[in-house]
Design a protein around this motif. Sequence first.
Motif, mmCIF file in Angstrom:
data_model
loop_
_atom_site.group_PDB
_atom_site.id
_atom_site.type_symbol
_atom_site.label_atom_id
_atom_site.label_comp_id
_atom_site.label_asym_id
_atom_site.label_seq_id
_atom_site.Cartn_x
_atom_site.Cartn_y
_atom_site.Cartn_z
ATOM 1 N N ARG A 78 6.634 -0.248 7.367
ATOM 2 C CA ARG A 78 6.296 1.088 6.871
ATOM 3 C C ARG A 78 7.578 1.841 6.515
ATOM 4 O O ARG A 78 8.580 1.760 7.216
ATOM 5 C CB ARG A 78 5.517 1.882 7.925
ATOM 6 N N SER A 82 0.623 12.745 -0.389
ATOM 7 C CA SER A 82 -0.273 13.871 -0.150
ATOM 8 C C SER A 82 0.345 15.155 -0.693
ATOM 9 O O SER A 82 1.568 15.269 -0.842
ATOM 10 C CB SER A 82 -0.550 14.028 1.352
ATOM 11 N N ALA A 92 0.857 -1.187 0.000
ATOM 12 C CA ALA A 92 0.000 0.000 0.000
ATOM 13 C C ALA A 92 0.892 1.235 0.000
ATOM 14 O O ALA A 92 2.040 1.186 0.454
ATOM 15 C CB ALA A 92 -0.915 0.008 1.231
ATOM 16 N N TRP A 93 0.386 2.320 -0.541
ATOM 17 C CA TRP A 93 1.167 3.552 -0.546
ATOM 18 C C TRP A 93 0.249 4.746 -0.335
ATOM 19 O O TRP A 93 -0.952 4.686 -0.573
ATOM 20 C CB TRP A 93 1.934 3.699 -1.860
ATOM 21 N N HIS A 94 0.858 5.822 0.143
ATOM 22 C CA HIS A 94 0.102 7.044 0.383
ATOM 23 C C HIS A 94 0.986 8.237 0.076
ATOM 24 O O HIS A 94 2.146 8.298 0.468
ATOM 25 C CB HIS A 94 -0.357 7.115 1.852
ATOM 26 N N VAL A 115 6.771 9.835 -0.160
ATOM 27 C CA VAL A 115 5.712 8.833 -0.283
ATOM 28 C C VAL A 115 5.864 7.845 0.868
ATOM 29 O O VAL A 115 6.980 7.510 1.275
ATOM 30 C CB VAL A 115 5.770 8.099 -1.644
ATOM 31 N N GLU A 116 4.743 7.419 1.419
ATOM 32 C CA GLU A 116 4.739 6.422 2.486
ATOM 33 C C GLU A 116 4.313 5.077 1.910
ATOM 34 O O GLU A 116 3.248 4.970 1.303
ATOM 35 C CB GLU A 116 3.800 6.840 3.617
#
Length: 270
Positions: free
Chosen positions: A138, A79, A75-77, A86-87
């Motif tokens: 993470r 903003s 998964a990535w996030h 990027v997380e």
Amino acid sequence: GRRRLTATKRHKVTLGDGSQWLLHASLPIALDEGKALTASIKEKTIIRLAYVPDEATEALLDDHAGSYATSGRVAWHASYAEPDVVELSYIFGVNGNPSKLLTLALPHHTDTILESTCDTGYKSLKGPLRGVVGEKWRFREPLGELKWDLGPSTLKDEMRTLLAKFEPDEDERSLASSSGVYSAGKRLYRLASIALAAHQVNDRELTRKHGLKLKKALRPWLSATSDSLLVYDATHGGVVTRAGYKDPEADFGNGRYNDHHFHYGYLVHS
């Protein structure tokens, strides 16, 4: 001769080369020790086997033997608040207690991983492996600025001379399909780099010439037709080469998801 080891869920065995291995089973099993280790198992049993480099790592393996990964997803996030970061998360499906899952991280993982890690006795070609406990990894990854040109150059006259001599390979479909994604990708990458170099020295004619060649050469890889060179693998949910889908040995194992990061990296750059 052969020797039967007592039925138990935990066995520690020493191989002929002197290396020690730890075996954990979900049900008690009896091992027959001879030239090979064998066991007769009548019920469904999960067996886990791990090399034991030292006593501390052995204790670590014992402590976390009750949990193991059965699946994984990424998964990535990102903003607008932090556009340069990027997380990423690696999330494991776990049989057993998820908080006790033990996995191993390479040095390039530990550079940016947010989870705490622990020492192990394991080593790899990339360096020491560190233990990560829990069902999730993470990362916070800084994103570099993406530039498509070749960077600043004061040798534009020399670049113009070299560009005038360059003649790219054929770009017909037959060549693309026969050479495979790896070889074709490298040629496409070279052609794209030449087009960028022509653009950098303001040679509009060469930029257009090589750009059109590149556009034509990319079509067999990007088209969505019945004879496309890339196809969707409905079983695993990914994109593979047509040849790789039919033959696991084709295209350096592309159909088994080997080396996609640089096979397709050439196409992305192009």
